[in-house]
Design an enzyme around this catalytic site. Structure first.
Site, PDB file in Angstrom:
ATOM      1  N   GLU A 173     -52.253  41.701  39.177  1.00  0.00           N
ATOM      2  CA  GLU A 173     -53.363  40.605  38.832  1.00  0.00           C
ATOM      3  C   GLU A 173     -52.430  39.167  38.902  1.00  0.00           C
ATOM      4  OE1 GLU A 173     -55.771  40.940  35.528  1.00  0.00           O
ATOM      5  OE2 GLU A 173     -56.750  42.815  36.491  1.00  0.00           O
ATOM      6  N   GLU A 192     -57.755  49.714  37.723  1.00  0.00           N
ATOM      7  CA  GLU A 192     -58.382  49.581  36.396  1.00  0.00           C
ATOM      8  C   GLU A 192     -59.859  49.494  36.380  1.00  0.00           C
ATOM      9  OE1 GLU A 192     -56.868  46.355  34.193  1.00  0.00           O
ATOM     10  OE2 GLU A 192     -54.631  46.800  34.826  1.00  0.00           O
TER      11      GLU A 192
HETATM   12  C1  PNW Z   1     -56.850  43.354  33.083  1.00  0.00           C
HETATM   13  N1  PNW Z   1     -61.663  39.101  34.029  1.00  0.00           N
HETATM   14  O1  PNW Z   1     -56.967  41.770  33.102  1.00  0.00           O
HETATM   15  C2  PNW Z   1     -55.163  43.469  32.930  1.00  0.00           C
HETATM   16  O2  PNW Z   1     -54.659  43.928  34.011  1.00  0.00           O
HETATM   17  C3  PNW Z   1     -55.033  44.487  31.617  1.00  0.00           C
HETATM   18  O3  PNW Z   1     -53.644  44.102  31.273  1.00  0.00           O
HETATM   19  C4  PNW Z   1     -55.961  44.183  30.593  1.00  0.00           C
HETATM   20  O4  PNW Z   1     -55.847  44.702  29.127  1.00  0.00           O
HETATM   21  C5  PNW Z   1     -57.308  44.374  30.812  1.00  0.00           C
HETATM   22  O5  PNW Z   1     -57.677  43.871  32.277  1.00  0.00           O
HETATM   23  C6  PNW Z   1     -58.497  44.222  30.114  1.00  0.00           C
HETATM   24  O6  PNW Z   1     -58.720  42.795  29.811  1.00  0.00           O
HETATM   25  C7  PNW Z   1     -58.054  41.070  33.259  1.00  0.00           C
HETATM   26  O7  PNW Z   1     -61.808  37.717  33.561  1.00  0.00           O
HETATM   27  C8  PNW Z   1     -58.284  40.103  32.980  1.00  0.00           C
HETATM   28  O8  PNW Z   1     -62.649  39.706  34.620  1.00  0.00           O
HETATM   29  C9  PNW Z   1     -59.517  39.328  33.201  1.00  0.00           C
HETATM   30  C10 PNW Z   1     -60.325  40.036  33.973  1.00  0.00           C
HETATM   31  C11 PNW Z   1     -60.496  41.051  34.291  1.00  0.00           C
HETATM   32  C12 PNW Z   1     -59.164  41.772  33.839  1.00  0.00           C
END
Ligand code: PNW
Length: 465
Positions: free
Chosen positions: A175, A371
């Site tokens: 990401e 994920e």
């Molecule tokens: C992911 N959004 O981050 C990360 O890869 C993980 O480390 C994290 O714990 C997990 O999602 C849960 O938050 C994201 O804004 C950050 O849609 C932002 C978003 C999605 C995933």
């Protein structure tokens, strides 16, 4: 629709080093940008960033996986997963970011790999999940500098040289937007580490351009150092444009909007097609990063799979305007899970898979959901159980989208649930729980939730139950 998943479908769980390991100063590890950032800032209960003010830094203990990895691997084995996606911490391996390698850091991952092998679980390794060595942030501003891409490639070479005989699935970066656009911007207070204020959006786009270079150099380094055939991929969180209803006009609208989401046109397009999306680049105007000759060739390395982190989406419908589409605001009562951004969009998995195949025009590219998961307000009841029925609803509905994509012959080969354990949820610290195993942070006791047993039964049956 209840299909039987292919027998070779990859059922997995995902985690990341900084979120679970703890042992922050053990075995020669030095701090990452998150070690210091999480001592300075955290979220308030209302969701705003506020100064930290913890006397002791509990964020550094996380789930103490550094010591409890055997118990955690046993939980995975009993769950029946075939794949485990985890990340290696750069500052355990090369504590100063560049220079000498720390053998004790490797030894931790070797113990973990031994344990996974003993239980027949295939490792899928993310080389970078946001924990940049602090030394490089102090030295040259980490992702603000092109040097970061070269240092990343050297770190990758060290890891693949030492561990490559036991790992066949590699992921370069997780990401890009989250560790660049959320870590470097003009917002006070900042969202993500390192939380550096940069004056112009052009400087922000420069950090993600450097991350793309790191990805390209990383792919080359893996291929050069791996002692065995391996599969290399990139993982990103796409912006998923979901047609409000599946009429031809709305589907066309969702496809037209897809490249204009910044995560797509500005990050995935260059990696997958070798070009920033032309229309999106135009919208960047003066904010566009500086691209040197040869950069796009470096970035555009052939990869073996693309990892999609998908949790949510946005509704799009056809509109009578210049663009031909419009995004729809969600009403305040729209179903949400326990994160401000986590709106309930089960069709986002299906549309994410389809957009990559069709809109990015890569029907050949193997896809994995790297994920997907749900934050919920879990509680241990009087019987000692965690009945996270909201999470089961979320998972089942989202997996239906994967099932649909399989029946329509899209090349989707795996699903890795985020996350095995409740863990350190970045700026939310321990206030948000994504695990299918509950962690009592006082005792580090692990309690499998109802969703753990539900997922176990699905994996065993090869279908959604
Ligand atoms: C992911 N959004 O981050 C990360 O890869 C993980 O480390 C994290 O714990 C997990 O999602 C849960 O938050 C994201 O804004 C950050 O849609 C932002 C978003 C999605 C995933």
């Amino acid at each position: 629709m209840s299909i039987t998943f292919p027998t070779n479908f990859q059922w997995g769980v995902a985690t990341a080093a900084f979120q679970i390991e703890g042992g922050a100063s053990l075995a020669g590890r030095k701090p990452s940008v998150w070690d210091t950032f999480s001592q300075q800032w955290r979220r308030s209960s209302r969701g705003h960033m506020v100064p930290m003010g913890f006397a002791k830094p509990p964020h550094l203990d996380a789930c103490d996986h550094f010591h409890r990895y055997q118990e955690d691997v046993k939980l995975m084995a009993a769950l029946g997963v075939t794949q485990y996606r985890f990340s290696i911490s750069w500052c355990r391996i090369i504590p100063n970011g560049r220079g000498s390698v720390n053998v004790a850091g490797f030894e931790f991952y070797e113990r973990l790999l031994d344990c996974l092998e003993a239980h027949g679980i295939e490792p899928v390794v993310t080389l970078f999940h946001w924990d940049s060595p602090l030394a490089l942030e102090n030295q040259y501003g980490s992702w603000r500098s092109r040097e970061m891409a070269d240092d990343f490639a050297d770190y990758v070479t060290a890891v693949v040289t030492r561990l490559g005989d036991r790992i066949r699935h590699w992921i370069t970066l997780n990401e890009i937007t989250c560790f660049t656009h959320l870590g470097y911007n003009d917002r006070v207070p900042p969202e993500h580490a390192p939380g550096t204020i940069v004056p112009r959006w052009r400087d922000v786009w420069q950090t993600s351009h450097h991350a793309l270079l790191a990805h390209g150099l990383g792919v080359q380094a893996i291929r050069a150092a791996s002692p065995q055939p391996c599969r290399v991929g990139l993982v990103d969180n796409f912006g998923i444009t979901v047609p409000l209803s599946e009429t031809p006009a709305n589907i066309t609208a969702a496809q037209a909007a897809f490249p204009y989401h910044c995560n797509n046109g500005g990050l995935i397009y260059p990696a997958i097609t070798g070009q920033y999306h032309a229309g999106f680049w135009k919208t960047l105007g003066a904010e566009a990063p500086q691209v040197q000759d040869g950069d796009l060739t470096t970035i555009h390395q052939p990869i073996d799979f693309l990892g999609l982190n998908i949790y949510t989406g946005s509704h799009i419908r056809a509109a009578d305007n210049v663009r031909g589409y419009e995004y729809l605001d969600l009403p305040s009562g729209y179903p949400r899970l326990d994160m401000p951004w986590l709106n309930f969009f089960p069709d986002s998995l299906y549309w994410g898979i389809r957009h990559v195949s069709e809109t990015l025009n890569r029907p050949d590219l193997s896809l994995i959901i790297t994920e997907n998961g749900c934050a919920a307000q879990d509680e241990v009841n009087a019987q000692g159980e965690v009945l996270d029925l909201d999470r089961i609803l979320y998972l089942k509905q989202h997996l239906q989208g994967v099932a649909r994509a399989i029946t329509e012959d899209y090349p989707i080969h795996g699903y890795y649930l985020w996350s095995l354990l409740d863990n350190f949820e970045w700026s939310w610290a321990y206030a948000k729980r994504f695990g299918i195993v509950y962690i009592n942070y006082q005792t580090q006791q692990r309690i499998p939730k109802a969703s753990y047993y539900w997922y176990r039964d699905c994996i065993q049956a090869g279908k959604l139950l």
